[in-house]
Design a protein around this motif. Structure first.
Motif, PDB file in Angstrom:
ATOM      1  N   ARG A  95       2.372   0.229  -1.007  1.00 13.99           N
ATOM      2  CA  ARG A  95       2.336   1.623  -0.563  1.00 13.99           C
ATOM      3  C   ARG A  95       2.606   2.566  -1.735  1.00 13.99           C
ATOM      4  O   ARG A  95       1.931   3.585  -1.892  1.00 13.99           O
ATOM      5  CB  ARG A  95       3.356   1.847   0.544  1.00 13.99           C
ATOM      6  CG  ARG A  95       3.253   3.240   1.134  1.00 13.99           C
ATOM      7  CD  ARG A  95       3.926   3.353   2.472  1.00 13.99           C
ATOM      8  NE  ARG A  95       3.664   4.671   3.015  1.00 13.99           N
ATOM      9  CZ  ARG A  95       4.516   5.337   3.742  1.00 13.99           C
ATOM     10  NH1 ARG A  95       5.674   4.808   4.064  1.00 13.99           N
ATOM     11  NH2 ARG A  95       4.220   6.532   4.201  1.00 13.99           N
ATOM     12  N   VAL A  96       3.580   2.237  -2.567  1.00 11.79           N
ATOM     13  CA  VAL A  96       3.883   3.052  -3.746  1.00 11.79           C
ATOM     14  C   VAL A  96       2.675   3.103  -4.670  1.00 11.79           C
ATOM     15  O   VAL A  96       2.270   4.181  -5.124  1.00 11.79           O
ATOM     16  CB  VAL A  96       5.120   2.509  -4.501  1.00 11.79           C
ATOM     17  CG1 VAL A  96       5.281   3.191  -5.850  1.00 11.79           C
ATOM     18  CG2 VAL A  96       6.378   2.678  -3.666  1.00 11.79           C
ATOM     19  N   THR A  97       2.066   1.955  -4.938  1.00  6.06           N
ATOM     20  CA  THR A  97       0.907   1.886  -5.828  1.00  6.06           C
ATOM     21  C   THR A  97      -0.247   2.720  -5.292  1.00  6.06           C
ATOM     22  O   THR A  97      -0.880   3.476  -6.045  1.00  6.06           O
ATOM     23  CB  THR A  97       0.463   0.422  -6.025  1.00  6.06           C
ATOM     24  OG1 THR A  97       1.559  -0.306  -6.591  1.00  6.06           O
ATOM     25  CG2 THR A  97      -0.745   0.315  -6.924  1.00  6.06           C
ATOM     26  N   ALA A  98      -0.522   2.624  -4.001  1.00  7.22           N
ATOM     27  CA  ALA A  98      -1.608   3.409  -3.402  1.00  7.22           C
ATOM     28  C   ALA A  98      -1.332   4.902  -3.503  1.00  7.22           C
ATOM     29  O   ALA A  98      -2.233   5.691  -3.839  1.00  7.22           O
ATOM     30  CB  ALA A  98      -1.797   2.998  -1.945  1.00  7.22           C
ATOM     31  N   MET A  99      -0.109   5.304  -3.243  1.00  4.21           N
ATOM     32  CA  MET A  99       0.245   6.722  -3.322  1.00  4.21           C
ATOM     33  C   MET A  99       0.192   7.229  -4.766  1.00  4.21           C
ATOM     34  O   MET A  99      -0.237   8.355  -5.012  1.00  4.21           O
ATOM     35  CB  MET A  99       1.639   6.966  -2.737  1.00  4.21           C
ATOM     36  CG  MET A  99       1.730   6.794  -1.240  1.00  4.21           C
ATOM     37  SD  MET A  99       0.886   8.088  -0.318  1.00  4.21           S
ATOM     38  CE  MET A  99       1.867   9.515  -0.735  1.00  4.21           C
ATOM     39  N   LEU A 100       0.628   6.405  -5.725  1.00  2.00           N
ATOM     40  CA  LEU A 100       0.556   6.805  -7.135  1.00  2.00           C
ATOM     41  C   LEU A 100      -0.895   6.997  -7.572  1.00  2.00           C
ATOM     42  O   LEU A 100      -1.215   7.948  -8.293  1.00  2.00           O
ATOM     43  CB  LEU A 100       1.246   5.772  -8.027  1.00  2.00           C
ATOM     44  CG  LEU A 100       2.769   5.721  -7.944  1.00  2.00           C
ATOM     45  CD1 LEU A 100       3.309   4.494  -8.678  1.00  2.00           C
ATOM     46  CD2 LEU A 100       3.395   6.993  -8.500  1.00  2.00           C
ATOM     47  N   GLU A 101      -1.784   6.114  -7.135  1.00  2.51           N
ATOM     48  CA  GLU A 101      -3.205   6.245  -7.459  1.00  2.51           C
ATOM     49  C   GLU A 101      -3.775   7.517  -6.848  1.00  2.51           C
ATOM     50  O   GLU A 101      -4.519   8.256  -7.500  1.00  2.51           O
ATOM     51  CB  GLU A 101      -3.984   5.026  -6.966  1.00  2.51           C
ATOM     52  CG  GLU A 101      -3.712   3.775  -7.750  1.00  2.51           C
ATOM     53  CD  GLU A 101      -4.354   2.534  -7.141  1.00  2.51           C
ATOM     54  OE1 GLU A 101      -5.058   2.651  -6.106  1.00  2.51           O
ATOM     55  OE2 GLU A 101      -4.154   1.446  -7.698  1.00  2.51           O
TER      56      GLU A 101
END
Length: 129
Positions: free
Chosen positions: A24-30
């Motif tokens: 979830r963090v990775t998707a939001m950062l992208e």
């Protein structure tokens, strides 16, 4: 796929958020990195200086933290996601609570965004030349 300006480890280091799942963090950062590129007219292949990359990392991490942090009242021991205001009363006492960002929106810090835009040469300025 265009690069993200921060990794989940950098996000965790900057924000202290250890409870949100990595995917979830990775998707939001992208997502926020793409939003920042659009906001600042940064091309997918543009290379940022070290200072610009530091500002970009700070901006996307802060925006993601705002979106992912749950709205909670510590003494209630539960989250209140989606709630904007609430009031409680007991034994003649009353308490009102206003929660910020109940929608979970992500936004960029205005001051840091201006600094990044200025360093990219895309900020508007007024004054004498």
């Amino acid at each position: 796929m265009a690069e993200s300006y921060a990794t989940s480890d950098e996000y965790r280091s900057l924000t202290g958020d250890t409870s949100t799942a990595d995917d979830r963090v990775t998707a939001m950062l992208e997502q926020q990195s793409a939003k920042l590129r659009a906001e600042c007219s940064i091309g997918a292949n543009d290379v940022l200086s070290e200072d610009q990359a530091t500002l970009a990392r700070g901006l996307v991490c802060d925006a993601v933290r705002k979106a992912l942090s749950s709205s909670n009242v510590p003494w209630l021991e539960r989250t209140m996601d989606g709630v904007e205001t609430s009031s409680f009363s007991a034994n003649g006492f009353q308490l009102s609570v206003d929660l910020a960002n109940a929608s979970g929106a992500a936004w960029f810090d205005t001051s840091m965004l201006k600094a990044l835009k200025r360093s990219l040469g895309s900020a508007q300025r007024m004054g004498w030349l």
